[in-house]
Motif scaffolding. Structure first.
Motif, short mmCIF file in Angstrom:
data_model
loop_
_atom_site.label_atom_id
_atom_site.label_comp_id
_atom_site.label_asym_id
_atom_site.label_seq_id
_atom_site.Cartn_x
_atom_site.Cartn_y
_atom_site.Cartn_z
N ALA A 149 0.83 -1.20 0.00
CA ALA A 149 0.00 0.00 0.00
C ALA A 149 0.87 1.25 0.00
O ALA A 149 2.05 1.22 0.30
CB ALA A 149 -0.91 0.00 1.22
N GLY A 150 0.23 2.39 -0.33
CA GLY A 150 0.93 3.66 -0.32
C GLY A 150 1.54 3.99 -1.67
O GLY A 150 1.52 3.18 -2.60
N THR A 151 2.05 5.19 -1.78
CA THR A 151 2.67 5.67 -3.02
C THR A 151 4.17 5.55 -2.90
O THR A 151 4.79 6.19 -2.04
CB THR A 151 2.26 7.13 -3.29
N VAL A 152 4.76 4.73 -3.75
CA VAL A 152 6.17 4.39 -3.66
C VAL A 152 6.95 5.09 -4.76
O VAL A 152 6.50 5.16 -5.92
CB VAL A 152 6.37 2.86 -3.77
N ILE A 153 8.12 5.62 -4.42
CA ILE A 153 8.99 6.26 -5.41
C ILE A 153 9.66 5.17 -6.24
O ILE A 153 10.24 4.23 -5.70
CB ILE A 153 10.05 7.12 -4.72
N THR A 154 9.58 5.28 -7.55
CA THR A 154 10.15 4.28 -8.45
C THR A 154 11.22 4.92 -9.33
O THR A 154 11.44 6.12 -9.29
CB THR A 154 9.06 3.66 -9.35
N ALA A 155 11.87 4.09 -10.12
CA ALA A 155 12.88 4.57 -11.07
C ALA A 155 12.55 4.00 -12.43
O ALA A 155 13.02 2.95 -12.82
CB ALA A 155 14.28 4.15 -10.63
N ASN A 156 11.69 4.69 -13.18
CA ASN A 156 11.25 4.21 -14.48
C ASN A 156 11.19 5.37 -15.47
O ASN A 156 10.13 5.76 -15.93
CB ASN A 156 9.88 3.53 -14.36
N PRO A 157 12.36 5.96 -15.82
CA PRO A 157 12.35 7.12 -16.71
C PRO A 157 11.83 6.80 -18.11
O PRO A 157 11.29 7.66 -18.79
CB PRO A 157 13.83 7.53 -16.76
N GLY A 158 11.96 5.55 -18.54
CA GLY A 158 11.48 5.19 -19.87
C GLY A 158 9.99 5.36 -20.04
O GLY A 158 9.51 5.68 -21.13
N ALA A 159 9.22 5.15 -18.96
CA ALA A 159 7.77 5.26 -19.05
C ALA A 159 7.36 6.68 -19.41
O ALA A 159 6.52 6.90 -20.30
CB ALA A 159 7.14 4.86 -17.73
N ALA A 160 7.93 7.67 -18.73
CA ALA A 160 7.57 9.06 -19.00
C ALA A 160 8.06 9.50 -20.37
O ALA A 160 7.33 10.15 -21.13
CB ALA A 160 8.15 9.96 -17.92
N LEU A 161 9.30 9.16 -20.71
CA LEU A 161 9.84 9.54 -22.01
C LEU A 161 9.04 8.91 -23.13
O LEU A 161 8.77 9.54 -24.15
CB LEU A 161 11.31 9.11 -22.10
N GLY A 162 8.65 7.65 -22.95
CA GLY A 162 7.90 6.96 -23.99
C GLY A 162 6.56 7.60 -24.26
O GLY A 162 6.15 7.79 -25.40
N SER A 163 5.84 7.96 -23.20
CA SER A 163 4.53 8.61 -23.36
C SER A 163 4.66 9.93 -24.10
O SER A 163 3.89 10.23 -25.02
CB SER A 163 3.89 8.84 -21.99
N ALA A 164 5.65 10.73 -23.71
CA ALA A 164 5.84 12.03 -24.36
C ALA A 164 6.22 11.88 -25.82
O ALA A 164 5.69 12.57 -26.70
CB ALA A 164 6.92 12.82 -23.62
N LEU A 165 7.10 10.93 -26.13
CA LEU A 165 7.54 10.75 -27.51
C LEU A 165 6.40 10.26 -28.40
O LEU A 165 6.25 10.71 -29.53
CB LEU A 165 8.70 9.76 -27.56
N ARG A 166 5.59 9.35 -27.87
CA ARG A 166 4.46 8.85 -28.67
C ARG A 166 3.49 9.97 -29.01
O ARG A 166 2.98 10.07 -30.13
CB ARG A 166 3.75 7.72 -27.93
#
Length: 226
Positions: free
Chosen positions: A66-83
């Motif tokens: 549970a809760g909001t966890v800090i992750t390390a997934n820069p590809g997810a954000a870059l991929g959404s923006a590029l698409r």
């Protein structure tokens, strides 16, 4: 400054100061709101933006997940923006190709042939040899192969950038196949080139691998009339 920018700036400061780290849970929405002097609704909105950017992952219910966890997934954000930019034609295909050449020739020259990413690349090559594979699935595996090569170089940012490009690569290569005179001949050539690139990396010949991957990328787009 917009609400999500306030939350993002706060998180950057907390990470920079070492008070939070990847894997930690964020404080609750009420605590974040109080620290920033904003409403809980605004804090919730800011955290949702961070989640969409791939910076945090929201868990539900109770317990360890549970809760909001800090992750390390820069590809997810870059991929959404590029698409999105590709969809609005703000990123010409030619620019993506040039970027691929810059990233992938460097990655091929520095790839570690004994890495786990290269083992995954071999599995992808074997999957691409399946006789009943259609164009869409072949190109999906092809894009994953190129991402694996980039990850084998051990540069986290290069790997994330290639991962973010994967969806865009799949999309426009599929469109370009309509211009190819003989898909069977092209796919056979691509398979052979993939194997040659892999062999050069396995033999620790980075210069050869970089040259091969440059010809591989340029050759496909030239054949497709780009």
């Amino acid at each position: 400054m917009r609400t999500h920018q306030l939350v993002q700036s706060w998180l950057e400061k907390e990470l920079g100061a070492g008070r939070l780290a990847v894997g930690d849970r964020l404080p609750g929405e009420r605590t974040v709101a109080e620290q920033l002097g904003i409403s809980r609704a605004s804090a919730r909105e800011g955290i949702r933006v961070l989640e969409a950017m791939g910076i945090v992952r929201a868990g539900v219910g109770s317990g360890p997940g549970a809760g909001t966890v800090i992750t390390a997934n820069p590809g997810a954000a870059l991929g959404s923006a590029l698409r999105l930019h590709m969809a609005t034609s703000h990123l010409p295909v030619e620019d993506i190709v040039q970027t691929r050449l810059l990233l992938e020739t460097w990655a091929a020259a520095h790839a570690d042939g004994s890495s786990a990413a290269m083992a995954e690349a071999v599995n992808l090559l074997d999957s691409m040899d399946a006789a009943a594979l259609d164009q869409k699935e072949f190109l999906r595996l092809d894009a994953l192969f190129h991402v694996a090569l980039a990850e084998a170089a051990g540069n986290v940012l290069i790997g994330a950038m290639m991962s973010s490009l994967r969806g865009s690569i799949e999309g426009y290569t599929l469109r370009l196949t309509r211009n190819l005179p003989d898909w069977e001949a092209t796919s056979a050539r691509l398979r052979a080139e993939h194997r040659s690139i892999h062999e050069a990396i396995r033999n620790d010949d980075g210069a050869c691998a970089a040259s091969l991957i440059a010809r591989h990328i340029e050759g496909f787009y030239e054949e497709a009339g780009l």
